[in-house]
Design a protein around this motif. Structure first.
Motif, PDB file in Angstrom:
ATOM      1  N   VAL A 266       0.848  -1.204   0.000  1.00 51.53           N
ATOM      2  CA  VAL A 266       0.000   0.000   0.000  1.00 51.53           C
ATOM      3  C   VAL A 266       0.877   1.246   0.000  1.00 51.53           C
ATOM      4  CG1 VAL A 266      -1.620   1.365   1.385  1.00 51.53           C
ATOM      5  CG2 VAL A 266      -2.030  -1.079   1.021  1.00 51.53           C
TER       6      VAL A 266
ATOM      7  N   ALA B 186       2.428   1.651  -3.382  1.00 46.58           N
ATOM      8  CA  ALA B 186       1.454   2.107  -4.384  1.00 46.58           C
ATOM      9  C   ALA B 186       1.206   3.608  -4.259  1.00 46.58           C
ATOM     10  CB  ALA B 186       0.144   1.333  -4.234  1.00 46.58           C
ATOM     11  N   VAL B 187       1.100   4.105  -3.043  1.00 49.09           N
ATOM     12  CA  VAL B 187       0.895   5.543  -2.834  1.00 49.09           C
ATOM     13  C   VAL B 187       2.130   6.317  -3.289  1.00 49.09           C
ATOM     14  CG1 VAL B 187       0.606   7.333  -1.067  1.00 49.09           C
ATOM     15  CG2 VAL B 187      -0.827   5.271  -1.010  1.00 49.09           C
TER      16      VAL B 187
ATOM     17  N   ARG C 193       2.213   6.507  -7.016  1.00 47.68           N
ATOM     18  CA  ARG C 193       1.207   7.465  -7.498  1.00 47.68           C
ATOM     19  C   ARG C 193       1.723   8.887  -7.347  1.00 47.68           C
ATOM     20  NH1 ARG C 193      -4.306   7.279  -7.729  1.00 47.68           N
ATOM     21  NH2 ARG C 193      -3.792   5.421  -8.918  1.00 47.68           N
TER      22      ARG C 193
ATOM     23  N   LEU D 159      -5.420  10.901  -4.623  1.00 51.00           N
ATOM     24  CA  LEU D 159      -5.690   9.685  -3.854  1.00 51.00           C
ATOM     25  C   LEU D 159      -7.153   9.458  -3.489  1.00 51.00           C
ATOM     26  CD1 LEU D 159      -2.602   9.859  -1.471  1.00 51.00           C
ATOM     27  CD2 LEU D 159      -2.922   8.338  -3.429  1.00 51.00           C
TER      28      LEU D 159
ATOM     29  N   THR E  89      -9.796   7.269  -5.736  1.00 47.05           N
ATOM     30  CA  THR E  89      -9.156   6.891  -6.995  1.00 47.05           C
ATOM     31  C   THR E  89      -8.539   5.502  -6.834  1.00 47.05           C
ATOM     32  OG1 THR E  89      -7.045   7.922  -6.436  1.00 47.05           O
ATOM     33  CG2 THR E  89      -8.633   9.283  -7.611  1.00 47.05           C
TER      34      THR E  89
ATOM     35  N   LEU F  11      -5.933   2.424  -6.914  1.00 47.84           N
ATOM     36  CA  LEU F  11      -4.492   2.260  -6.753  1.00 47.84           C
ATOM     37  C   LEU F  11      -4.097   0.869  -7.235  1.00 47.84           C
ATOM     38  CD1 LEU F  11      -3.629   3.573  -3.156  1.00 47.84           C
ATOM     39  CD2 LEU F  11      -2.847   4.525  -5.316  1.00 47.84           C
TER      40      LEU F  11
ATOM     41  N   VAL G   9      -2.097  -1.920  -6.219  1.00 43.22           N
ATOM     42  CA  VAL G   9      -1.412  -2.450  -5.041  1.00 43.22           C
ATOM     43  C   VAL G   9      -0.959  -3.873  -5.363  1.00 43.22           C
ATOM     44  CG1 VAL G   9      -1.589  -2.940  -2.571  1.00 43.22           C
ATOM     45  CG2 VAL G   9      -2.894  -1.032  -3.549  1.00 43.22           C
TER      46      VAL G   9
ATOM     47  N   HIS H  81      -7.388  -3.649  -4.725  1.00 42.35           N
ATOM     48  CA  HIS H  81      -7.695  -2.345  -4.130  1.00 42.35           C
ATOM     49  C   HIS H  81      -9.205  -2.163  -4.129  1.00 42.35           C
ATOM     50  CE1 HIS H  81      -8.421   2.041  -4.414  1.00 42.35           C
ATOM     51  NE2 HIS H  81      -7.543   2.055  -3.438  1.00 42.35           N
TER      52      HIS H  81
ATOM     53  N   THR I  12      -9.816   4.046  -1.659  1.00 40.18           N
ATOM     54  CA  THR I  12      -8.943   4.977  -0.943  1.00 40.18           C
ATOM     55  C   THR I  12      -9.791   6.194  -0.628  1.00 40.18           C
ATOM     56  OG1 THR I  12      -6.964   4.235  -2.102  1.00 40.18           O
ATOM     57  CG2 THR I  12      -6.844   6.386  -1.036  1.00 40.18           C
TER      58      THR I  12
ATOM     59  N   VAL J  20      -6.864   3.238   3.087  1.00 38.81           N
ATOM     60  CA  VAL J  20      -6.797   2.395   1.903  1.00 38.81           C
ATOM     61  C   VAL J  20      -7.324   1.013   2.294  1.00 38.81           C
ATOM     62  CG1 VAL J  20      -5.316   1.421   0.114  1.00 38.81           C
ATOM     63  CG2 VAL J  20      -4.783   3.686   1.078  1.00 38.81           C
TER      64      VAL J  20
ATOM     65  N   THR K 266      -8.027  -2.858   1.194  1.00 33.15           N
ATOM     66  CA  THR K 266      -7.561  -3.869   0.248  1.00 33.15           C
ATOM     67  C   THR K 266      -8.119  -5.233   0.646  1.00 33.15           C
ATOM     68  OG1 THR K 266      -5.528  -4.172   1.517  1.00 33.15           O
ATOM     69  CG2 THR K 266      -5.426  -2.665  -0.357  1.00 33.15           C
TER      70      THR K 266
END
Length: 138
Positions: free
Chosen positions: A10, A13-14, A17, A92, A95, A97, A99, A104, A107, A133, A135
């Motif tokens: 996670v 992934a952030v 981004r 974020l 939207t 992501l 992962v 995902h 978020t 987030v 998941t």
């Protein structure tokens, strides 16, 4: 069998981004860190603390990860830091992501604060902004 801990995917992934967005990287001159080098010029963003909790259901594994991003600025007033925080929200909140190894689900923006560092000279602005987030293990 237990689910893999998704906190690191996670966070990655952030980070991907954020560093992949030209508008944001221009705002902070590319300074997005998970460890801030000494004497880093302002403004910058730190990918900070994360809290993970299970979000399991019968027959499946899920997690909720609350990640705090820190915006730091020496601009006079909060304008610069809050504009950067607004860009983080645009990138974020609600939207998808990518992962690694996990599905995902969502978020969502959770909270933010506008703070002034009380240490002299008192010219540092700090905006911690939190995202949740969600998941699942596919």
């Amino acid at each position: 069998m237990s689910a893999p801990a998704p906190m690191l995917p996670v966070i990655r992934a952030v980070y991907v981004r954020l560093t992949g967005d030209e508008e944001l990287t221009d705002m902070v001159s590319g300074r997005i860190f998970d460890h801030t080098p000494e004497d880093t010029p302002y403004p910058y963003i730190v990918v900070g603390e994360a809290i993970e909790s299970p979000d399991n259901w019968h027959g499946g594994f899920g997690r909720q990860t609350v990640l705090t991003l820190h915006v730091w600025s020496q601009y006079r007033g909060f304008t610069e830091a809050l504009r950067i925080a607004a860009r983080l929200m645009a990138l974020l909140d609600h939207t998808p992501l990518a992962v690694d190894g996990l599905a995902h689900i969502a978020t969502r923006y959770e909270s933010s604060e506008a703070l002034t560092d009380p240490e002299p000279p008192g010219n540092i602005r700090h905006v911690p902004i939190r995202f949740r987030v969600v998941t699942e293990q596919p």
